[in-house]
Motif scaffolding. Structure first.
Motif, PDB file in Angstrom:
ATOM      1  N   GLU A 191       1.268  -1.764   0.486  1.00 60.73           N
ATOM      2  CA  GLU A 191       0.258   0.132  -0.118  1.00 60.73           C
ATOM      3  C   GLU A 191       0.926   1.100   0.319  1.00 60.73           C
ATOM      4  OE1 GLU A 191      -4.127  -1.658   2.149  1.00 60.73           O
ATOM      5  OE2 GLU A 191      -2.691  -0.310   3.034  1.00 60.73           O
ATOM      6  N   THR A 192       0.280   2.347  -0.525  1.00 60.15           N
ATOM      7  CA  THR A 192       0.481   3.745  -0.813  1.00 60.15           C
ATOM      8  C   THR A 192       0.056   4.599  -0.655  1.00 60.15           C
ATOM      9  OG1 THR A 192       2.454   2.976  -2.650  1.00 60.15           O
ATOM     10  CG2 THR A 192       2.354   5.045  -2.383  1.00 60.15           C
ATOM     11  N   TYR A 193       0.818   5.457   0.590  1.00 58.38           N
ATOM     12  CA  TYR A 193      -0.737   6.588   1.101  1.00 58.38           C
ATOM     13  C   TYR A 193      -0.252   7.564  -0.184  1.00 58.38           C
ATOM     14  CZ  TYR A 193      -2.320  10.040   3.692  1.00 58.38           C
ATOM     15  OH  TYR A 193      -2.911  11.578   4.317  1.00 58.38           O
ATOM     16  N   VAL A 194      -1.518   8.423  -0.361  1.00 60.49           N
ATOM     17  CA  VAL A 194      -1.889   9.261  -1.433  1.00 60.49           C
ATOM     18  C   VAL A 194      -3.027  10.184  -0.830  1.00 60.49           C
ATOM     19  CG1 VAL A 194      -1.084   8.293  -3.514  1.00 60.49           C
ATOM     20  CG2 VAL A 194      -4.025   8.456  -2.315  1.00 60.49           C
ATOM     21  N   THR A 195      -3.572  11.356  -0.914  1.00 60.60           N
ATOM     22  CA  THR A 195      -3.799  12.138  -0.340  1.00 60.60           C
ATOM     23  C   THR A 195      -4.700  12.525  -1.246  1.00 60.60           C
ATOM     24  OG1 THR A 195      -2.340  13.677   0.529  1.00 60.60           O
ATOM     25  CG2 THR A 195      -4.675  14.893   0.332  1.00 60.60           C
ATOM     26  N   ASP A 196      -6.161  12.470  -1.027  1.00 61.39           N
ATOM     27  CA  ASP A 196      -7.046  12.391  -1.974  1.00 61.39           C
ATOM     28  C   ASP A 196      -8.196  13.579  -0.944  1.00 61.39           C
ATOM     29  OD1 ASP A 196      -9.490  11.571  -3.674  1.00 61.39           O
ATOM     30  OD2 ASP A 196     -10.497  10.040  -2.612  1.00 61.39           O
ATOM     31  N   TYR A 197      -9.705  13.813  -1.911  1.00 62.51           N
ATOM     32  CA  TYR A 197      -9.965  15.042  -1.299  1.00 62.51           C
ATOM     33  C   TYR A 197     -11.795  15.363  -1.634  1.00 62.51           C
ATOM     34  CZ  TYR A 197      -5.551  17.483  -2.366  1.00 62.51           C
ATOM     35  OH  TYR A 197      -4.734  18.137  -3.384  1.00 62.51           O
ATOM     36  N   LYS A 198     -12.071  15.897  -0.793  1.00 61.25           N
ATOM     37  CA  LYS A 198     -13.423  15.762  -0.645  1.00 61.25           C
ATOM     38  C   LYS A 198     -14.402  17.201  -0.133  1.00 61.25           C
ATOM     39  CE  LYS A 198     -14.882  15.497   5.481  1.00 61.25           C
ATOM     40  NZ  LYS A 198     -15.215  14.453   6.113  1.00 61.25           N
ATOM     41  N   MET A 199     -15.125  16.682  -0.884  1.00 66.30           N
ATOM     42  CA  MET A 199     -15.871  18.470  -0.601  1.00 66.30           C
ATOM     43  C   MET A 199     -16.791  18.521   0.795  1.00 66.30           C
ATOM     44  SD  MET A 199     -14.140  19.439  -3.239  1.00 66.30           S
ATOM     45  CE  MET A 199     -15.325  21.436  -3.484  1.00 66.30           C
ATOM     46  N   GLN A 200     -17.106  19.910   1.117  1.00 63.62           N
ATOM     47  CA  GLN A 200     -17.289  19.941   2.382  1.00 63.62           C
ATOM     48  C   GLN A 200     -17.790  20.953   2.080  1.00 63.62           C
ATOM     49  OE1 GLN A 200     -15.377  19.015   6.145  1.00 63.62           O
ATOM     50  NE2 GLN A 200     -16.945  19.884   7.397  1.00 63.62           N
ATOM     51  N   LEU A 201     -18.969  20.903   2.648  1.00 65.50           N
ATOM     52  CA  LEU A 201     -20.012  22.816   2.656  1.00 65.50           C
ATOM     53  C   LEU A 201     -19.595  23.110   3.845  1.00 65.50           C
ATOM     54  CD1 LEU A 201     -22.529  24.259   1.657  1.00 65.50           C
ATOM     55  CD2 LEU A 201     -24.227  22.848   2.176  1.00 65.50           C
ATOM     56  N   ARG A 202     -19.381  24.407   3.685  1.00 65.18           N
ATOM     57  CA  ARG A 202     -18.944  25.756   4.855  1.00 65.18           C
ATOM     58  C   ARG A 202     -19.609  26.755   4.775  1.00 65.18           C
ATOM     59  NH1 ARG A 202     -12.800  27.523   5.575  1.00 65.18           N
ATOM     60  NH2 ARG A 202     -13.439  28.996   7.944  1.00 65.18           N
ATOM     61  N   ASN A 203     -20.538  26.805   5.918  1.00 62.26           N
ATOM     62  CA  ASN A 203     -21.558  28.435   5.320  1.00 62.26           C
ATOM     63  C   ASN A 203     -20.450  29.133   6.945  1.00 62.26           C
ATOM     64  OD1 ASN A 203     -23.480  30.052   5.752  1.00 62.26           O
ATOM     65  ND2 ASN A 203     -24.861  28.721   6.217  1.00 62.26           N
ATOM     66  N   THR A 204     -20.125  30.294   5.381  1.00 60.47           N
ATOM     67  CA  THR A 204     -19.507  31.154   6.470  1.00 60.47           C
ATOM     68  C   THR A 204     -20.280  32.721   6.316  1.00 60.47           C
ATOM     69  OG1 THR A 204     -17.918  31.947   4.210  1.00 60.47           O
ATOM     70  CG2 THR A 204     -17.149  30.601   6.490  1.00 60.47           C
ATOM     71  N   THR A 205     -20.713  33.306   6.879  1.00 64.84           N
ATOM     72  CA  THR A 205     -21.368  34.843   6.699  1.00 64.84           C
ATOM     73  C   THR A 205     -22.441  34.826   5.820  1.00 64.84           C
ATOM     74  OG1 THR A 205     -20.125  35.702   5.134  1.00 64.84           O
ATOM     75  CG2 THR A 205     -18.814  35.757   7.340  1.00 64.84           C
ATOM     76  N   GLY A 206     -23.478  33.100   6.141  1.00 65.10           N
ATOM     77  CA  GLY A 206     -24.753  33.401   5.025  1.00 65.10           C
ATOM     78  C   GLY A 206     -24.462  32.574   4.398  1.00 65.10           C
ATOM     79  N   ASN A 207     -22.872  32.901   3.398  1.00 63.21           N
ATOM     80  CA  ASN A 207     -22.469  32.371   2.104  1.00 63.21           C
ATOM     81  C   ASN A 207     -22.264  30.897   2.527  1.00 63.21           C
ATOM     82  OD1 ASN A 207     -23.153  34.892   1.183  1.00 63.21           O
ATOM     83  ND2 ASN A 207     -21.241  35.328   1.268  1.00 63.21           N
ATOM     84  N   ALA A 208     -22.839  30.127   1.719  1.00 63.65           N
ATOM     85  CA  ALA A 208     -22.230  28.190   1.527  1.00 63.65           C
ATOM     86  C   ALA A 208     -21.333  28.562   0.593  1.00 63.65           C
ATOM     87  CB  ALA A 208     -23.801  27.483   1.562  1.00 63.65           C
ATOM     88  N   THR A 209     -20.471  27.660   0.892  1.00 59.08           N
ATOM     89  CA  THR A 209     -19.444  27.809  -0.278  1.00 59.08           C
ATOM     90  C   THR A 209     -19.194  26.140  -0.032  1.00 59.08           C
ATOM     91  OG1 THR A 209     -17.857  28.641   1.304  1.00 59.08           O
ATOM     92  CG2 THR A 209     -18.600  30.368  -0.235  1.00 59.08           C
ATOM     93  N   LEU A 210     -18.624  25.019  -0.856  1.00 61.41           N
ATOM     94  CA  LEU A 210     -17.827  24.231  -0.977  1.00 61.41           C
ATOM     95  C   LEU A 210     -16.678  24.226  -0.992  1.00 61.41           C
ATOM     96  CD1 LEU A 210     -19.726  22.411  -3.888  1.00 61.41           C
ATOM     97  CD2 LEU A 210     -19.901  21.722  -1.368  1.00 61.41           C
ATOM     98  N   GLU A 211     -15.330  23.283   0.347  1.00 63.31           N
ATOM     99  CA  GLU A 211     -14.298  23.403   0.601  1.00 63.31           C
ATOM    100  C   GLU A 211     -13.640  21.932   0.438  1.00 63.31           C
ATOM    101  OE1 GLU A 211     -11.725  25.511   3.881  1.00 63.31           O
ATOM    102  OE2 GLU A 211     -13.373  25.206   4.228  1.00 63.31           O
ATOM    103  N   LYS A 212     -12.725  22.127  -0.617  1.00 59.87           N
ATOM    104  CA  LYS A 212     -11.782  20.903  -0.412  1.00 59.87           C
ATOM    105  C   LYS A 212     -10.920  20.889   0.394  1.00 59.87           C
ATOM    106  CE  LYS A 212      -8.362  20.744  -3.926  1.00 59.87           C
ATOM    107  NZ  LYS A 212      -8.113  20.706  -5.335  1.00 59.87           N
ATOM    108  N   ILE A 213     -11.460  19.533   1.019  1.00 58.51           N
ATOM    109  CA  ILE A 213     -10.619  19.168   2.163  1.00 58.51           C
ATOM    110  C   ILE A 213      -9.823  18.203   1.830  1.00 58.51           C
ATOM    111  CG2 ILE A 213     -11.518  18.462   4.100  1.00 58.51           C
ATOM    112  CD1 ILE A 213     -11.920  21.329   4.192  1.00 58.51           C
TER     113      ILE A 213
END
Length: 533
Positions: A191-213
């Motif tokens: 096995e080899t370690y790799v970084t993957d991403y998941k999109m998380q909904l983030r609500n800041t000051t009333g604006n919902a944005t998708l953030e890549k984690i």
């Protein structure tokens, strides 16, 4: 009567002389023919594996061309490739014990000073040749311009865009460091370690944005980088233990020798496996004429870069360092180079490379088994050429003029990402996405690179393993030269100590007194001393 007898004896001697003269050339010719026959048999016996391997490549091309017209289905092609698949499986089977045992025994057999010196030279060689390869590829890309006028190639070839996940450059380098230190040594074997991403909904000051984690994950594939690091450190630690670590060092040495015996047996299967590997790959080609005519400039530029780097630059570096003929050195490595061409895998070529470079080129086992496993992991000159050429090609395909900052980014990123490239077929394609992301180019055109990867990857792998072999030859030469210089210094010290010695107490402990009789007589005869005084 005596005169008649003497005359008859003379005639008989003359007759024997004439017969001897007549039979001499025929006998000599017969002996010469026998010597030539024995020499020919000896040459065939010594180079049987090389001749069989080259014959396997030629037979594979003929087999693929003959079977290509039979319109085989995917199942029949898989059956045809089965003997070649067995070769790959056997070679990959011995990679893990070969890498770990050879590095442990190699690091333990070298003293700390030599280990640091050889490691520094190897690192400078690997980085220098990879930077040269990257610079050559970028220069050829601007000269040949393989992507100029090659728009709409995806539509022409019927290729769909490659759904690649964009990966941050920082995460790629962090993954490289993480894989150097595996959290589970057993899991690192598969096995080899790799970084993957998941999109998380983030609500800041009333604006919902998708953030890549970023999220860590494990993918299938041996983490050779981590195994190399662990084996090196373990070998140095066993060397530091002294007598307590000798038993374990002998165990790894025995394990390594047993693995090389297995490699010797596998090598005799290489010609058969190569024949079916090459033949099945030719049968799998869909429309090679259209592919070559459409992407011919890219294929030509990539292979030209490999020929210049592998045929001129690397041999010149070897000649400058050793003052020896590099092509004679490479002549003893035809079998592993042919294996690299057929398998497209630097890791799978490692067993045959170690065997041939030790037996044919007389490289010290401590050097070859220390450097070659590291080189198969971190030294990827051919991959650097392939990646840089692909980046320039895609930039020209999208009518993007690269500025000096982007060119510098390509050179540095290709050199660094080639270190982490997997030594498996098509291992360098995914690392091209890192370069494209770093210079802001789309990754959808990677489908074009994948379409011809099976062609370019063969010369890529050959240059990769050639760079490792020539590096091992340079290090072996420098090590032998250093050893001779130290022996010469030791002789000079010994001679100086003998010349300047006045008494046994003043003599160097390296000096042995070769005339004890005179000393004994001088001490045993006090009267002689008194007479002298």
């Amino acid at each position: 009567m005596e005169e008649a007898a003497a005359a008859a004896a003379g005639e008989s001697k003359a007759g024997h002389g004439r017969n001897g003269h007549a039979e001499g050339p025929a006998a000599e010719e017969q002996r010469g023919g026998g010597a030539r026959l024995r020499g020919c048999r000896g040459f065939l016996r010594r180079n049987a594996l090389v001749l069989l391997t080259v014959s396997g490549v030629v037979a594979g091309v003929a087999l693929g061309a003959a079977v290509r017209g039979a319109a085989l289905g995917p199942a029949q092609v898989a059956y045809l490739a089965f003997p070649g698949e067995l070769l790959l499986r056997m070679l990959r089977m011995v990679i893990l014990p070969l890498v770990v045992c050879s590095l442990v025994s190699g690091a333990a057999s070298l003293d700390t000073r030599s280990l640091g010196r050889l490691g520094g030279i190897a690192l400078a060689y690997f980085l220098g040749t990879t930077l040269l390869a990257s610079g050559l590829a970028v220069a050829l890309g601007f000269i040949v311009r393989p992507g100029a006028g090659a728009s709409a190639l995806n539509t022409q070839l019927g290729l769909s865009g490659l759904p690649t996940k964009s990966k941050e450059t920082v995460d790629s380098f962090l993954d490289l460091v993480r894989n150097l230190f595996p959290s589970n040594l057993v899991a690192a074997a598969f096995e080899t370690y790799v970084t993957d991403y998941k999109m998380q909904l983030r609500n800041t000051t009333g604006n919902a944005t998708l953030e890549k984690i970023p999220v860590g994950s494990e993918i299938k594939g041996m983490n050779i980088l981590g195994l190399v690091m662990f084996a090196l450190v373990l070998g140095v630690a066993l060397k530091k233990l002294g007598p307590e670590g000798e038993d374990l060092i002998r165990f790894f040495n025995s394990f390594n020798e047993a693995t090389m015996v297995l490699v010797t047996w596998i090598m005799w299967y290489v010609p058969i496996g190569i024949m079916f590997l090459v033949g099945s790959k030719i049968v799998e080609m869909e429309d090679i004429v259209l592919l070559v005519t459409s992407l011919g400039k890219y294929i030509f530029a990539s292979i030209l870069g490999h020929i210049i780097h592998g045929g001129i630059i690397l041999p010149l570096i070897y000649f400058a360092a050793t003052r020896q003929n590099p092509y004679r050195f490479l002549l003893g490595l035809i079998t592993p180079l042919a294996t690299a061409f057929a398998t497209c895998s630097s890791s799978a070529t490692l067993p045959s490379m170690i065997k041939c470079i030790e037996e044919n080129n007389k490289v010290d086992k401590r050097i070859s088994r220390f450097i070659l496993p590291i080189g198969a992991t971190v030294n990827m000159d051919g991959a650097a050429i392939f990646q840089c050429m692909a980046a320039v090609f895609i930039a020209q395909l999208n009518n993007v003029d690269l500025n000096p900052g982007q060119i510098f980014t390509i050179l540095v990123t290709a050199t660094a990402s080639s270190v982490g490239a997997a030594g498996v077929p098509a291992g360098g394609v995914l690392t091209i996405a890192i370069i494209l992301e770093a210079i802001g180019l789309p990754t959808n055109d990677l489908s074009l690179i994948l379409a011809v990867d099976w062609i370019v990857d063969r010369t890529t792998t050959v240059v990769n393993v050639e760079g490792d072999a020539l590096g091992a030859g340079i290090l072996n030469y420098l090590n032998e030269k250093d050893k001779k210089e130290r022996e010469q210094e030791l002789k000079e010290v010994t001679v100086e100590a003998v010349a300047n010695s006045k008494s046994e107490a003043e003599t160097s402990p390296l000096v042995t007194h070769k005339n004890p009789v005179s000393n004994t007589s001088s001490t045993a005869d006090p009267e002689s001393k008194e007479s002298v005084l």
